[in-house]
Design an enzyme around this catalytic site. Structure first.
Site, PDB file in Angstrom:
ATOM      1  N   ASN A  18       4.336 -13.940  -7.588  1.00 32.09           N
ATOM      2  CA  ASN A  18       5.117 -13.541  -6.403  1.00 32.09           C
ATOM      3  C   ASN A  18       4.206 -12.071  -6.039  1.00 32.09           C
ATOM      4  O   ASN A  18       4.387 -11.238  -6.512  1.00 32.09           O
ATOM      5  CB  ASN A  18       6.580 -13.182  -7.035  1.00 32.09           C
ATOM      6  CG  ASN A  18       7.319 -12.501  -5.686  1.00 32.09           C
ATOM      7  OD1 ASN A  18       6.988 -12.252  -4.568  1.00 32.09           O
ATOM      8  ND2 ASN A  18       8.414 -12.089  -6.249  1.00 32.09           N
ATOM      9  N   LYS A  64       4.622 -10.452  -3.278  1.00 30.31           N
ATOM     10  CA  LYS A  64       5.907  -9.241  -2.681  1.00 30.31           C
ATOM     11  C   LYS A  64       4.911  -8.956  -1.581  1.00 30.31           C
ATOM     12  O   LYS A  64       4.400  -9.551  -0.957  1.00 30.31           O
ATOM     13  CB  LYS A  64       6.103  -8.448  -3.646  1.00 30.31           C
ATOM     14  CG  LYS A  64       6.644  -8.838  -5.057  1.00 30.31           C
ATOM     15  CD  LYS A  64       7.335  -7.776  -5.762  1.00 30.31           C
ATOM     16  CE  LYS A  64       7.958  -8.637  -6.921  1.00 30.31           C
ATOM     17  NZ  LYS A  64       8.899  -7.676  -7.838  1.00 30.31           N
ATOM     18  N   HIS A  97      15.848 -13.717  -5.080  1.00 30.51           N
ATOM     19  CA  HIS A  97      15.017 -12.693  -5.837  1.00 30.51           C
ATOM     20  C   HIS A  97      16.042 -11.564  -5.807  1.00 30.51           C
ATOM     21  O   HIS A  97      16.719 -11.280  -4.888  1.00 30.51           O
ATOM     22  CB  HIS A  97      13.784 -12.439  -5.192  1.00 30.51           C
ATOM     23  CG  HIS A  97      13.037 -11.590  -6.046  1.00 30.51           C
ATOM     24  ND1 HIS A  97      13.045 -10.341  -6.228  1.00 30.51           N
ATOM     25  CD2 HIS A  97      11.966 -12.004  -6.864  1.00 30.51           C
ATOM     26  CE1 HIS A  97      12.188  -9.763  -6.988  1.00 30.51           C
ATOM     27  NE2 HIS A  97      11.426 -10.782  -7.821  1.00 30.51           N
ATOM     28  N   GLU A 114      15.197  -8.542  -5.410  1.00 30.17           N
ATOM     29  CA  GLU A 114      15.037  -7.684  -4.489  1.00 30.17           C
ATOM     30  C   GLU A 114      15.720  -8.028  -3.224  1.00 30.17           C
ATOM     31  O   GLU A 114      16.117  -7.194  -2.349  1.00 30.17           O
ATOM     32  CB  GLU A 114      13.345  -7.324  -4.127  1.00 30.17           C
ATOM     33  CG  GLU A 114      13.013  -6.550  -5.550  1.00 30.17           C
ATOM     34  CD  GLU A 114      11.345  -7.044  -5.796  1.00 30.17           C
ATOM     35  OE1 GLU A 114      10.811  -7.748  -4.938  1.00 30.17           O
ATOM     36  OE2 GLU A 114      10.867  -6.613  -7.030  1.00 30.17           O
ATOM     37  N   GLU A 156      15.230 -13.752 -14.035  1.00 31.03           N
ATOM     38  CA  GLU A 156      14.595 -12.528 -14.043  1.00 31.03           C
ATOM     39  C   GLU A 156      15.791 -11.329 -14.180  1.00 31.03           C
ATOM     40  O   GLU A 156      16.294 -11.035 -13.135  1.00 31.03           O
ATOM     41  CB  GLU A 156      14.075 -12.362 -12.761  1.00 31.03           C
ATOM     42  CG  GLU A 156      12.868 -13.437 -12.202  1.00 31.03           C
ATOM     43  CD  GLU A 156      11.884 -12.988 -11.201  1.00 31.03           C
ATOM     44  OE1 GLU A 156      10.798 -12.748 -11.400  1.00 31.03           O
ATOM     45  OE2 GLU A 156      12.535 -12.765 -10.428  1.00 31.03           O
ATOM     46  N   GLY A 168       9.535  -5.248 -12.519  1.00 30.95           N
ATOM     47  CA  GLY A 168       8.462  -4.072 -12.062  1.00 30.95           C
ATOM     48  C   GLY A 168       8.641  -2.923 -12.863  1.00 30.95           C
ATOM     49  O   GLY A 168       8.226  -1.944 -12.334  1.00 30.95           O
ATOM     50  N   SER A 201       8.280  -8.440 -15.662  1.00 33.15           N
ATOM     51  CA  SER A 201       7.039  -7.617 -16.632  1.00 33.15           C
ATOM     52  C   SER A 201       6.551  -8.425 -17.188  1.00 33.15           C
ATOM     53  O   SER A 201       5.601  -8.222 -18.489  1.00 33.15           O
ATOM     54  CB  SER A 201       7.651  -6.327 -17.330  1.00 33.15           C
ATOM     55  OG  SER A 201       8.034  -5.496 -16.323  1.00 33.15           O
TER      56      SER A 201
HETATM   57  P1  PGA Z   1       7.135  -8.237 -12.280  1.00 34.77           P
HETATM   58  O1  PGA Z   1       7.829  -9.080 -10.758  1.00 34.77           O
HETATM   59  O2  PGA Z   1       6.434  -9.304 -12.866  1.00 34.77           O
HETATM   60  O3  PGA Z   1       6.076  -7.501 -11.286  1.00 34.77           O
HETATM   61  O4  PGA Z   1       7.961  -7.533 -13.079  1.00 34.77           O
HETATM   62  C1  PGA Z   1       8.389 -10.242 -11.283  1.00 34.77           C
HETATM   63  C2  PGA Z   1       9.235 -10.615  -9.892  1.00 34.77           C
HETATM   64  O5  PGA Z   1       9.743  -9.849  -9.302  1.00 34.77           O
HETATM   65  O6  PGA Z   1       9.318 -11.910  -9.755  1.00 34.77           O
END
Ligand code: PGA
Length: 348
Positions: free
Chosen positions: A74, A76, A176, A178, A258, A264, A304
């Site tokens: 991803n 982003k 997601h 976010e 997740e 993140g 992460s």
């Molecule tokens: P990250 O993000 O691996 O940077 O924690 C995962 C995601 O948002 O799918």
């Protein structure tokens, strides 16, 4: 998928310990199953299978799901990442999400050696999808990071599923955290998007996951199951009211667990924490959709994940792959994560 050397007794013990600490009612359910040997073994049957029926119980295949390992990147909306050298000096160490940086990432992925038994997908920002489609090896599929809830039309700023198909996207990431917690999308809206994308033949990477405060309040399973309901939309009287468009087939869905506190943040869930929720999700699918869907559906972990922790996570029997943010922006590290499928193939 994973072959582990263990005793059946050990496997049974680990199953008994499996659903600890997240939701009391779930515990009760499993404790009652454990009271009867017969129902207990029926309960674990989907998780633990004998590697060889003709041999004594020395080794088992801990193969909760039957789907192929799946890893998504991803990308982003990153532009420039910085780190602080001193209170006044920010040093730029990488640039992601420009034509130039995407070109470098794509060329790194094109030369990477990837295990064959893994489905690999990357999701660039919309504006770079065409660039990626035109330069990335066919070995890797492309996903969008969002889509509109129905057929395209007068919806300024939105991208329709039809347009995604037109530029060659086979997948879309939906739900997601976010989009849930920053943009404010709710379960019903996400469920509608998923249903429409699937109806048009676009696969859905369906994200679920709890906030830290929800985990601390013991609501992890409740939150995840509620979010799953929005995708499933069956077997729930209420869902007829709030999720009438929910999916009719699970063939093209990958569930991404997740935990929001791990995204993140550098705080990856432990393999045990992730396994605990993945097993519960598979159990939920089995009880609320079908045993067949529970077996076939890939349940991937995100939050992460990096090249140093992916192998340990991959060893867990209900972890069928990963959704990777930050670490997917570095081609060689993303390849390491993809190739962690080999950690599942431990000799019996
Ligand atoms: P990250 O993000 O691996 O940077 O924690 C995962 C995601 O948002 O799918």
């Amino acid at each position: 998928m994973a072959v582990v050397s263990t005793s059946l007794a050990g496997a049974v013990t680990s199953q008994l310990n499996q659903f600890s600490g997240l939701r009391k009612s779930f515990l009760k359910l499993d404790a009652s199953s454990a009271n009867s040997n017969q129902s207990f073994f029926l309960n674990v049957d989907s998780h633990i299978r004998l590697a060889s029926s003709g041999k004594a119980c020395r080794s088992v295949v801990a193969m909760a799901g039957s789907g192929k390992f799946f890893v998504g990147g991803n990308w982003k909306c990153h532009l420039v990442s910085c780190f602080l050298i001193s209170p006044c000096i920010l040093k730029q160490y990488t640039q992601n999400g420009t034509k130039e940086s995407i070109s470098k990432l794509v060329s790194d992925l094109n030369i990477a050696t990837l295990e064959s038994d893994v489905d690999v997908v990357v999701s660039p920002p919309f504006v770079y999808i065409d660039q990626v489609k035109n330069s990335l090896t066919d070995r890797i599929d492309v996903a969008a990071q969002n889509c509109w809830i129905g057929k395209g039309g007068a919806f300024t700023g939105e991208i329709s599923v039809e347009q995604l198909k037109d530029i060659g996207c086979k997948w879309v990431v939906l739900g997601h955290s976010e989009r849930r917690h920053v943009i404010g999308e709710d379960d019903q809206f996400i469920g509608k998007k998923a249903a429409y994308a699937l109806s048009q033949g676009v696969g859905v990477i369906a994200c679920i996951g709890e906030l830290l405060e929800e985990r601390e309040a013991g609501k992890t399973f409740d939150v995840c199951f509620q979010q799953l309901k929005a995708y499933a939309g069956n077997d729930y009287q209420l869902s007829i009211l709030w999720c009438a468009d929910a999916v009719s087939s699970w063939d093209n869905i990958v569930i991404a667990y997740e935990p929001v506190w791990a995204i993140g943040t550098g705080k990856v869930a432990s393999p045990e924490q992730a396994q605990e929720v993945h097993a519960a999700v598979r159990d939920w699918l089995s009880k609320n959709v079908s045993a067949d869907v529970a077996s076939k559906t890939r349940i991937i972990y995100g939050g992460s994940v990096n090249g140093a922790n992916s192998a340990e996570l991959a060893k867990k029997e209900d972890i069928d792959g990963f959704l990777v943010g930050g670490a997917s922006l570095k081609g060689p590290e993303f390849a390491t994560i993809i190739n962690s499928v080999t950690a599942k193939k431990v000799a019996a």
